[in-house]
Design a protein around this motif. Sequence first.
Motif, PDB file in Angstrom:
ATOM      1  N   ARG A 128      -0.293   8.352   6.756  1.00 60.99           N
ATOM      2  CA  ARG A 128      -1.515   8.924   7.322  1.00 60.99           C
ATOM      3  C   ARG A 128      -2.740   8.545   6.497  1.00 60.99           C
ATOM      4  NH1 ARG A 128      -0.323  14.934   9.856  1.00 60.99           N
ATOM      5  NH2 ARG A 128       1.448  14.321  11.154  1.00 60.99           N
ATOM      6  N   LEU A 129      -2.582   8.509   5.200  1.00 62.20           N
ATOM      7  CA  LEU A 129      -3.701   8.118   4.346  1.00 62.20           C
ATOM      8  C   LEU A 129      -4.148   6.681   4.634  1.00 62.20           C
ATOM      9  CD1 LEU A 129      -2.715   9.638   0.881  1.00 62.20           C
ATOM     10  CD2 LEU A 129      -4.721  10.245   2.253  1.00 62.20           C
ATOM     11  N   VAL A 130      -3.158   5.798   4.844  1.00 66.54           N
ATOM     12  CA  VAL A 130      -3.482   4.405   5.143  1.00 66.54           C
ATOM     13  C   VAL A 130      -4.257   4.305   6.451  1.00 66.54           C
ATOM     14  CG1 VAL A 130      -2.518   2.148   5.738  1.00 66.54           C
ATOM     15  CG2 VAL A 130      -1.570   3.452   3.817  1.00 66.54           C
ATOM     16  N   VAL A 131      -3.807   5.018   7.484  1.00 68.37           N
ATOM     17  CA  VAL A 131      -4.477   4.956   8.784  1.00 68.37           C
ATOM     18  C   VAL A 131      -5.883   5.546   8.688  1.00 68.37           C
ATOM     19  CG1 VAL A 131      -4.397   5.654  11.201  1.00 68.37           C
ATOM     20  CG2 VAL A 131      -2.285   5.040  10.023  1.00 68.37           C
ATOM     21  N   ARG A 132      -6.003   6.691   8.013  1.00 66.78           N
ATOM     22  CA  ARG A 132      -7.333   7.301   7.855  1.00 66.78           C
ATOM     23  C   ARG A 132      -8.294   6.334   7.175  1.00 66.78           C
ATOM     24  NH1 ARG A 132      -4.753  11.729   5.117  1.00 66.78           N
ATOM     25  NH2 ARG A 132      -3.919  13.229   6.619  1.00 66.78           N
ATOM     26  N   GLY A 133      -7.851   5.735   6.081  1.00 70.53           N
ATOM     27  CA  GLY A 133      -8.703   4.799   5.369  1.00 70.53           C
ATOM     28  C   GLY A 133      -9.072   3.594   6.213  1.00 70.53           C
ATOM     29  N   PHE A 134      -8.127   3.154   7.031  1.00 70.42           N
ATOM     30  CA  PHE A 134      -8.344   1.990   7.894  1.00 70.42           C
ATOM     31  C   PHE A 134      -9.452   2.249   8.917  1.00 70.42           C
ATOM     32  CE2 PHE A 134      -6.982  -0.299  11.825  1.00 70.42           C
ATOM     33  CZ  PHE A 134      -7.159  -1.595  11.368  1.00 70.42           C
ATOM     34  N   LEU A 135      -9.462   3.456   9.509  1.00 72.02           N
ATOM     35  CA  LEU A 135     -10.394   3.759  10.591  1.00 72.02           C
ATOM     36  C   LEU A 135     -11.703   4.387  10.126  1.00 72.02           C
ATOM     37  CD1 LEU A 135      -7.868   5.214  13.206  1.00 72.02           C
ATOM     38  CD2 LEU A 135      -8.791   2.894  13.105  1.00 72.02           C
TER      39      LEU A 135
ATOM     40  N   GLY B  71       3.879   9.691  -6.176  1.00 82.46           N
ATOM     41  CA  GLY B  71       4.345  11.006  -5.772  1.00 82.46           C
ATOM     42  C   GLY B  71       3.923  11.464  -4.399  1.00 82.46           C
ATOM     43  N   ILE B  72       3.301  10.602  -3.618  1.00 81.75           N
ATOM     44  CA  ILE B  72       2.868  10.981  -2.267  1.00 81.75           C
ATOM     45  C   ILE B  72       4.002  10.696  -1.284  1.00 81.75           C
ATOM     46  CG2 ILE B  72       1.180  10.555  -0.443  1.00 81.75           C
ATOM     47  CD1 ILE B  72      -0.770   9.681  -2.599  1.00 81.75           C
ATOM     48  N   PRO B  73       4.458  11.687  -0.523  1.00 81.25           N
ATOM     49  CA  PRO B  73       5.538  11.455   0.442  1.00 81.25           C
ATOM     50  C   PRO B  73       5.171  10.368   1.444  1.00 81.25           C
ATOM     51  CG  PRO B  73       5.122  13.803   0.162  1.00 81.25           C
ATOM     52  CD  PRO B  73       4.016  13.094  -0.554  1.00 81.25           C
ATOM     53  N   GLU B  74       6.186   9.686   1.960  1.00 80.45           N
ATOM     54  CA  GLU B  74       5.937   8.548   2.844  1.00 80.45           C
ATOM     55  C   GLU B  74       5.089   8.928   4.058  1.00 80.45           C
ATOM     56  OE1 GLU B  74       8.301   5.125   5.447  1.00 80.45           O
ATOM     57  OE2 GLU B  74       9.433   6.588   4.271  1.00 80.45           O
ATOM     58  N   LYS B  75       5.371  10.077   4.672  1.00 83.18           N
ATOM     59  CA  LYS B  75       4.623  10.491   5.854  1.00 83.18           C
ATOM     60  C   LYS B  75       3.148  10.670   5.531  1.00 83.18           C
ATOM     61  CE  LYS B  75       4.747  13.909   9.585  1.00 83.18           C
ATOM     62  NZ  LYS B  75       5.475  15.075  10.129  1.00 83.18           N
ATOM     63  N   ASP B  76       2.867  11.330   4.420  1.00 82.93           N
ATOM     64  CA  ASP B  76       1.468  11.522   4.018  1.00 82.93           C
ATOM     65  C   ASP B  76       0.825  10.194   3.652  1.00 82.93           C
ATOM     66  OD1 ASP B  76       1.770  14.227   4.392  1.00 82.93           O
ATOM     67  OD2 ASP B  76       2.193  14.658   2.283  1.00 82.93           O
ATOM     68  N   ALA B  77       1.599   9.314   3.026  1.00 82.60           N
ATOM     69  CA  ALA B  77       1.066   8.013   2.637  1.00 82.60           C
ATOM     70  C   ALA B  77       0.658   7.196   3.869  1.00 82.60           C
ATOM     71  CB  ALA B  77       2.095   7.250   1.813  1.00 82.60           C
TER      72      ALA B  77
ATOM     73  N   HIS C 152       0.833  -1.203   0.000  1.00 87.93           N
ATOM     74  CA  HIS C 152       0.000   0.000   0.000  1.00 87.93           C
ATOM     75  C   HIS C 152       0.868   1.253   0.000  1.00 87.93           C
ATOM     76  CE1 HIS C 152      -3.798  -2.130   1.793  1.00 87.93           C
ATOM     77  NE2 HIS C 152      -3.516  -2.493   0.555  1.00 87.93           N
ATOM     78  N   LEU C 153       1.884   1.246   0.872  1.00 90.13           N
ATOM     79  CA  LEU C 153       2.772   2.410   0.944  1.00 90.13           C
ATOM     80  C   LEU C 153       3.504   2.612  -0.383  1.00 90.13           C
ATOM     81  CD1 LEU C 153       4.334   2.091   4.516  1.00 90.13           C
ATOM     82  CD2 LEU C 153       2.637   3.743   3.726  1.00 90.13           C
ATOM     83  N   PHE C 154       3.997   1.514  -0.963  1.00 87.80           N
ATOM     84  CA  PHE C 154       4.712   1.628  -2.235  1.00 87.80           C
ATOM     85  C   PHE C 154       3.803   2.186  -3.324  1.00 87.80           C
ATOM     86  CE2 PHE C 154       5.868  -0.128  -6.382  1.00 87.80           C
ATOM     87  CZ  PHE C 154       7.176   0.327  -6.502  1.00 87.80           C
ATOM     88  N   TYR C 155       2.557   1.710  -3.357  1.00 86.96           N
ATOM     89  CA  TYR C 155       1.601   2.181  -4.367  1.00 86.96           C
ATOM     90  C   TYR C 155       1.416   3.695  -4.266  1.00 86.96           C
ATOM     91  CZ  TYR C 155      -2.815   2.739  -6.888  1.00 86.96           C
ATOM     92  OH  TYR C 155      -3.791   3.153  -7.753  1.00 86.96           O
ATOM     93  N   LEU C 156       1.226   4.191  -3.044  1.00 88.19           N
ATOM     94  CA  LEU C 156       0.992   5.622  -2.861  1.00 88.19           C
ATOM     95  C   LEU C 156       2.258   6.439  -3.137  1.00 88.19           C
ATOM     96  CD1 LEU C 156      -1.168   5.440   0.387  1.00 88.19           C
ATOM     97  CD2 LEU C 156      -1.979   5.990  -1.907  1.00 88.19           C
ATOM     98  N   MET C 157       3.404   5.952  -2.644  1.00 87.05           N
ATOM     99  CA  MET C 157       4.650   6.691  -2.839  1.00 87.05           C
ATOM    100  C   MET C 157       5.060   6.697  -4.310  1.00 87.05           C
ATOM    101  SD  MET C 157       6.676   5.356   0.579  1.00 87.05           S
ATOM    102  CE  MET C 157       8.195   6.206   0.139  1.00 87.05           C
ATOM    103  N   ALA C 158       4.730   5.628  -5.038  1.00 84.96           N
ATOM    104  CA  ALA C 158       5.058   5.576  -6.463  1.00 84.96           C
ATOM    105  C   ALA C 158       4.279   6.608  -7.270  1.00 84.96           C
ATOM    106  CB  ALA C 158       4.792   4.174  -7.002  1.00 84.96           C
TER     107      ALA C 158
END
Length: 444
Positions: free
Chosen positions: A408-415, A400-406, A392-398
């Motif tokens: 947070r996006l994963v956690v937001r989507g999870f909850l 252009g989304i910075p790792e830190k933002d990526a 998931h992180l690789f998909y978002l970072m690939a």
Amino acid sequence: MAETTHTEISPNTAPEGEVTDLGDLDEKARLGAPSGASAPIDGFTEEGERLSARNAGSEQLGLKKHSHGNAPVVPEASRGERRRSFDVADFPSLTGLEEDWRFTPLKRLRGLHTDALTGAAPAVAVTGAGNVTVETVERGDARLGTAATPEDRVSAAAWNAFTEATVITIPKETVADGEVMVSVTGSVSDAAAQHILVRAEASSKAVVVLDHSGSVTLAQNVEIVVGDGAELTVVSVQEWDDDAVHVSSQQAKVGRDARYKHVVVSLGGDLVRLTPSSIFTAPGAEVEMYGLYFADAGQHLEQRLLVDHAVPNCKSRVTYKGALQGKDAHTVWVGDVLIRKAAEGTDTYETNRNLILTDGARSDSVPNLEIETGLIEGAGHASATGRFDDEHLFYLMARGIPEKDARRLVVRGFLTEVIQQIKVPALEERLSESVERELAAGNL
């Protein structure tokens, strides 16, 4: 996250039946016990998940003597056999050995399990729907104690200590003209008891939000009655101050063809322990139970729930999600689903997922499914605990989304799945902002 527990059973449907008096279940109830109680860990006493050899062979809460002599204690057979009583004396003093308390750090309860609950209860203010009845009643009111019987020592102590209760009634065939907001605000740290009763009469419809804030040491009982054909959502939000200790039993009795949704959101407090339960009393009802918890360094957030399928042809779904960050952040989820012998045609599934964001955090997840009849529509449970999904992180970072933002996006989507179940826009927005603050505090 990989699945760690998964079970499914899918037989057939069957005839109807009805429980008219839950007292029969209470009368037969005895106790439950931890597996592994015969393997003590030296040096552990009251810090949660502590097993001690000093009482081996003696009777105590959740344990009984082996039938062959004075051997170490063995567990009772069924979740449905746990003791229920309004008398504190029926629950022996807690040691940390009991199945229901083995994960709870007893020393952090600030005396809720040992001391008299003589402090002032948190203030209760009810706003919102104008066509809902709100009363403050004395403890002798005949409606109190009809929907719930304490299942542990703290709950029984709370029942015997409260002096007045808040009763919220949605009248028969009434649709509440707004959300019922129940603000529970604490301002003192002395050990206190509180009692709240929510009654949704037949064919009524409402959303009730229990919004907890401030500083407390609180043992709380919440009774919930969902009448025949009623639709009730109860949301319990715990955004306490950092020093709060809150132990709450939230028991619901669900009638024929009723629809009941219970949503837990635990974010604040030092130690928060909730035990929600749903008991079906007549066929045709449906229950949904959702939970969201986000633990920071040092926090203990615990959820122990029960869905009791005591009658035929009912449906339940349970979804709890948690996130943890920081040293000694600890979450506990124990989900018990009991399908009794009479509950033919049951359809149930429960799942718990936990996302560990940093080193030093711990999540305990224990799904339990007990089936006494094979004539059911389906039953299953699943549990998963893990770190970020690298893909998931690789998909978002690939993209252009910075790792830190990526992250947070994963956690937001999870909850977000749980937050969206509340269906109160203003509260959903507030809780989403609270999750953002949790993420910012963890520097994710």
